[in-house]
Enzyme design. Structure first.
Site, PDB file in Angstrom:
ATOM      1  N   GLU A 177       0.813  -1.298   0.066  1.00  0.00           N
ATOM      2  CA  GLU A 177      -0.017  -0.061  -0.015  1.00  0.00           C
ATOM      3  C   GLU A 177       0.949   1.236  -0.142  1.00  0.00           C
ATOM      4  OE1 GLU A 177      -2.605  -0.789  -0.546  1.00  0.00           O
ATOM      5  OE2 GLU A 177      -3.377  -2.670   0.544  1.00  0.00           O
ATOM      6  N   LEU A 178       2.198   1.282  -0.244  1.00  0.00           N
ATOM      7  CA  LEU A 178       3.044   2.245  -0.435  1.00  0.00           C
ATOM      8  C   LEU A 178       3.380   2.659   0.894  1.00  0.00           C
ATOM      9  CD1 LEU A 178       2.188   4.286  -3.803  1.00  0.00           C
ATOM     10  CD2 LEU A 178       4.082   2.721  -3.438  1.00  0.00           C
TER      11      LEU A 178
END
Length: 399
Positions: A147-148
């Protein structure tokens, strides 16, 4: 110096839980809905992975080394490809053979381990890197966390694992007046370079492309290339990061998304005058302009660009704590089946389904959620976790 454009796609499919009732606890350890996993994967393979991989391959054949892309494929997705759609895995291997594609490292289970357990995080990163080496014959050089998700501490942790660059979100509350269109460095370790997602341009494709209520609809390649050219004239690198399922799944083929992608590289090369680079090439080509301070974790998600999509309420935090309380015991057991189930239960998707956000963010959450309510997601997950705990305790007792 010629300006750069970095195009990166995330590929992930979760292991969906079946409806697991209270009375199944202690009696049934089949947690996952393999029918749903197979059905959904095969659908997305036909709509997205297979046709889009053909588009990418044809673009590489047309433009040669002037067109490059990067992928991060989760271990969960790789396993599902092997099991249900080996032709998809073969098509990614074909892309790997062009040498114009970079494969990034991430957590094997697309997990949130970086927020809770450094030991579990390291183990998963090493396992994922080994899987990428096995399937594509390359050792990942750059890291993309689930999810970065990124913070100063996570960036430093990733550097110690041997990576020189990491991808994350160009969150406004972190950047302030700064632009996401430069390479930055980790605040704790200047040797670790950070690539920031340009979320405006990325989301123009990923979320707004087929939205007829958008004042820029319809989006064509000339218009998009002019936006990129405008930013590239002032800055150094444009990072377009998005889910691969954008193509054909979230944005249907009927929207024209494949035609848009086929024409995009030529428009960018000619009109925006940018050079396509992979993440590892980007961090070699560009010096960091300054450190970026991220004391608290950020992500790509929602208006807040933080971790609240997964850990923003009591349900999520209760499930998350209970899950990671088991980490040392699972590691000590060395039981393959329990370890495999434990890994699958770490996938971030399970926590996303428990999110209680509403309004604009809520609409996005609902789109991706197989449950009617967050509470159903929580109860189902905790029932499964209760059974896993019983299995672990039973094994420990038996020695």
């Amino acid at each position: 110096m010629e300006k750069s454009l970095c195009l990166y796609f995330q590929v992930h499919q979760p292991d969906r839980l079946r409806l697991y009732r209270f009375f199944d606890i202690g009696n049934d350890s089949q947690y996952f809905d393999e029918f749903a996993n197979r059905t959904i994967l095969k659908r997305i393979a036909q709509r997205c992975y297979l046709p889009m991989n053909v588009v990418i391959y044809d673009l590489i054949q047309k433009h040669g080394k002037n067109f490059k892309v990067a992928f991060s494929i989760s271990g969960a997705a790789l396993e599902q490809f092997e099991q249900y759609a080996p032709e998809v895995l073969e098509s990614f291997k074909k892309l790997a053979s062009t040498k114009c594609v970079e494969f990034l490292a991430e957590t094997y289970s697309h997990s949130l381990a970086s927020l809770k357990s450094e030991k579990e995080f390291k183990n998963q990163v090493k396992e994922h890197s080994a899987a990428i080496k096995k399937h594509f014959g390359v050792k990942p050089k750059t890291f993309r966390n689930t999810e970065l998700i990124y913070s100063d501490e996570i960036g430093e942790m990733v550097y110690k694992l041997g990576f020189k660059g990491i991808l994350t979100e160009g969150a406004k509350h972190i950047l302030g007046w700064k632009s996401p269109n430069y390479v930055y460095s980790n605040a704790n370790n200047p040797k670790m370079k950070v690539l920031l997602r340009n979320f405006t341009l990325s989301d123009d494709i990923a979320f707004r492309f087929s939205n007829q209520g958008w004042n820029e609809w319809p989006l064509d390649t000339d218009k998009f290339a002019s936006w990129v050219a405008d930013q590239a004239s002032k800055d150094e690198i444009i990072n377009l990061f998005m889910d691969y399922e954008t193509f054909g799944e979230h944005q249907s083929a009927a929207s024209g998304i494949f035609d848009f992608m086929r024409a995009l590289p030529e428009a960018l090369l000619n009109k925006a005058n940018v050079e396509f680079v992979t993440p590892s090439e980007a961090i070699k080509k560009h010096d960091a302009v300054s450190p970026i301070n991220v004391p608290f974790s950020i992500s790509w998600a929602d208006e807040e660009r933080d971790t609240s999509a997964w850990l923003g309420n009591e349900l999520q935090n209760e499930a998350f704590s209970k899950l990671y309380d088991l980490s040392d015991r699972v590691l000590a057991l060395q039981d393959d089946k329990i370890t495999k189930d434990y890994m699958k239960l770490q996938e971030s998707d399970h926590f996303y389904y428990m999110c209680t956000k509403f309004f604009s963010d809520g609409a996005v959450h609902t789109y991706f959620n197989p449950y009617d309510t967050p509470y159903e997601a929580f109860i189902n997950y905790m029932n499964v976790l209760s059974d896993l705990i019983i299995r672990i305790e039973r094994k420990l007792r038996l020695g």
